[in-house]
Design a protein around this motif. Structure first.
Motif, PDB file in Angstrom:
ATOM      1  N   ARG A  64       8.880  -2.964  -0.587  1.00  0.00           N
ATOM      2  CA  ARG A  64       7.823  -2.575  -1.535  1.00  0.00           C
ATOM      3  C   ARG A  64       6.467  -2.554  -0.841  1.00  0.00           C
ATOM      4  O   ARG A  64       5.662  -1.661  -1.074  1.00  0.00           O
ATOM      5  CB  ARG A  64       7.806  -3.537  -2.733  1.00  0.00           C
ATOM      6  CG  ARG A  64       6.753  -3.215  -3.745  1.00  0.00           C
ATOM      7  CD  ARG A  64       7.006  -1.886  -4.445  1.00  0.00           C
ATOM      8  NE  ARG A  64       5.926  -1.603  -5.362  1.00  0.00           N
ATOM      9  CZ  ARG A  64       5.252  -0.468  -5.401  1.00  0.00           C
ATOM     10  NH1 ARG A  64       5.578   0.521  -4.609  1.00  0.00           N
ATOM     11  NH2 ARG A  64       4.270  -0.303  -6.255  1.00  0.00           N
ATOM     12  N   LEU A  65       6.204  -3.516   0.021  1.00  0.00           N
ATOM     13  CA  LEU A  65       4.963  -3.536   0.778  1.00  0.00           C
ATOM     14  C   LEU A  65       4.852  -2.273   1.636  1.00  0.00           C
ATOM     15  O   LEU A  65       3.799  -1.642   1.698  1.00  0.00           O
ATOM     16  CB  LEU A  65       4.878  -4.788   1.654  1.00  0.00           C
ATOM     17  CG  LEU A  65       3.642  -4.929   2.535  1.00  0.00           C
ATOM     18  CD1 LEU A  65       2.366  -4.926   1.710  1.00  0.00           C
ATOM     19  CD2 LEU A  65       3.742  -6.184   3.382  1.00  0.00           C
ATOM     20  N   GLY A  66       5.939  -1.887   2.283  1.00  0.00           N
ATOM     21  CA  GLY A  66       5.959  -0.662   3.085  1.00  0.00           C
ATOM     22  C   GLY A  66       5.634   0.564   2.245  1.00  0.00           C
ATOM     23  O   GLY A  66       4.918   1.466   2.698  1.00  0.00           O
ATOM     24  N   GLN A  67       6.138   0.619   1.022  1.00  0.00           N
ATOM     25  CA  GLN A  67       5.839   1.737   0.131  1.00  0.00           C
ATOM     26  C   GLN A  67       4.350   1.777  -0.215  1.00  0.00           C
ATOM     27  O   GLN A  67       3.734   2.840  -0.215  1.00  0.00           O
ATOM     28  CB  GLN A  67       6.666   1.635  -1.157  1.00  0.00           C
ATOM     29  CG  GLN A  67       8.140   1.849  -0.958  1.00  0.00           C
ATOM     30  CD  GLN A  67       8.958   1.484  -2.205  1.00  0.00           C
ATOM     31  OE1 GLN A  67       8.447   0.867  -3.135  1.00  0.00           O
ATOM     32  NE2 GLN A  67      10.226   1.857  -2.194  1.00  0.00           N
ATOM     33  N   ILE A  68       3.802   0.613  -0.492  1.00  0.00           N
ATOM     34  CA  ILE A  68       2.376   0.535  -0.839  1.00  0.00           C
ATOM     35  C   ILE A  68       1.518   0.994   0.339  1.00  0.00           C
ATOM     36  O   ILE A  68       0.564   1.757   0.178  1.00  0.00           O
ATOM     37  CB  ILE A  68       2.000  -0.901  -1.251  1.00  0.00           C
ATOM     38  CG1 ILE A  68       2.675  -1.255  -2.577  1.00  0.00           C
ATOM     39  CG2 ILE A  68       0.488  -1.083  -1.335  1.00  0.00           C
ATOM     40  CD1 ILE A  68       2.608  -2.729  -2.917  1.00  0.00           C
ATOM     41  N   LEU A  69       1.871   0.552   1.541  1.00  0.00           N
ATOM     42  CA  LEU A  69       1.058   0.854   2.717  1.00  0.00           C
ATOM     43  C   LEU A  69       1.252   2.267   3.236  1.00  0.00           C
ATOM     44  O   LEU A  69       0.492   2.724   4.082  1.00  0.00           O
ATOM     45  CB  LEU A  69       1.340  -0.165   3.823  1.00  0.00           C
ATOM     46  CG  LEU A  69       0.966  -1.609   3.479  1.00  0.00           C
ATOM     47  CD1 LEU A  69       1.325  -2.539   4.627  1.00  0.00           C
ATOM     48  CD2 LEU A  69      -0.501  -1.714   3.115  1.00  0.00           C
ATOM     49  N   SER A  70       2.253   2.971   2.754  1.00  0.00           N
ATOM     50  CA  SER A  70       2.483   4.336   3.226  1.00  0.00           C
ATOM     51  C   SER A  70       1.826   5.373   2.323  1.00  0.00           C
ATOM     52  O   SER A  70       2.051   6.559   2.483  1.00  0.00           O
ATOM     53  CB  SER A  70       3.980   4.610   3.361  1.00  0.00           C
ATOM     54  OG  SER A  70       4.596   4.571   2.085  1.00  0.00           O
ATOM     55  N   THR A  71       0.979   4.918   1.389  1.00  0.00           N
ATOM     56  CA  THR A  71       0.263   5.858   0.539  1.00  0.00           C
ATOM     57  C   THR A  71      -0.733   6.640   1.372  1.00  0.00           C
ATOM     58  O   THR A  71      -1.058   6.259   2.498  1.00  0.00           O
ATOM     59  CB  THR A  71      -0.481   5.115  -0.593  1.00  0.00           C
ATOM     60  OG1 THR A  71      -1.395   4.201  -0.007  1.00  0.00           O
ATOM     61  CG2 THR A  71       0.475   4.390  -1.518  1.00  0.00           C
TER      62      THR A  71
END
Length: 185
Positions: A64-71
């Motif tokens: 989930r952190l990776g998803q947030i940071l890939s915005t």
């Protein structure tokens, strides 16, 4: 040399002429001020605040952190609350630590307020780590760079008990972190 380009002014047309002559004037203080306000970076500064103490360390949480940071655009600066000193999950996502409040932090085992049940839920290898606040900046393709930072303690961390007397419990001291960034030249 950073000075604003002269502003063109239109002169009135000469009698019997439909063509106006452009007259150059030197830049004014207003021109220089407006030029200084123009963005010097390709995008605005994007800041994310993240409470790692609430995130957890499961694979699902890191995904989930990776998803947030890939915005898009990706955060330029990440303000971490309740991180653990020496635990760096953000470097895996292209960030580097710019500042930490390690110099005014307390160990995690003190932060559970002598609650044995809460302490039992904490990984024994993490109990002596300091609970810190941190700034991270993008390390790859950065549009902004950290040029100055600091962390200071602004209170004693001693909780007030009944009648205003100091409590036996202690809180992590209030901390102020400062980070100055400038566009990458």
């Amino acid at each position: 040399s950073g000075r604003a380009a002269p502003r063109a002014a239109m002169a009135p047309p000469a009698a019997g002429s439909s063509v106006r002559k452009v007259v150059e004037r030197p830049p004014s203080l207003e021109d220089e001020f407006l030029e200084a306000l123009k963005p010097k970076c390709s995008h605005d500064l994007v800041v994310l605040t993240l409470n790692l103490g609430r995130l957890g360390d499961t694979d699902a949480a890191l995904e989930r952190l990776g998803q947030i940071l890939s915005t898009s655009p990706a955060p330029d600066v990440i303000c971490v609350q309740e991180g653990l000193e020496g635990v760096d999950v953000l470097s895996n996502f292209g960030y580097r630590r710019a500042e930490s409040s390690w110099n005014c932090a307390r160990p995690l085992k003190e932060m559970v307020y002598s609650d044995q049940a809460a302490l039992d839920r904490v990984d024994p290898t993490q109990r002596d780590k300091l609970v810190v606040n941190e700034f991270y900046v993008r390390a790859q393709d950065a549009a902004w760079e950290a040029i100055e930072s600091n962390a200071i303690q602004v209170d004693s961390g001693v909780l007030q008990g009944q009648g205003g007397a100091p409590s036996a419990r202690q809180n992590n001291p209030a901390q102020v972190l400062y980070l100055e960034v400038l566009p990458v030249p």
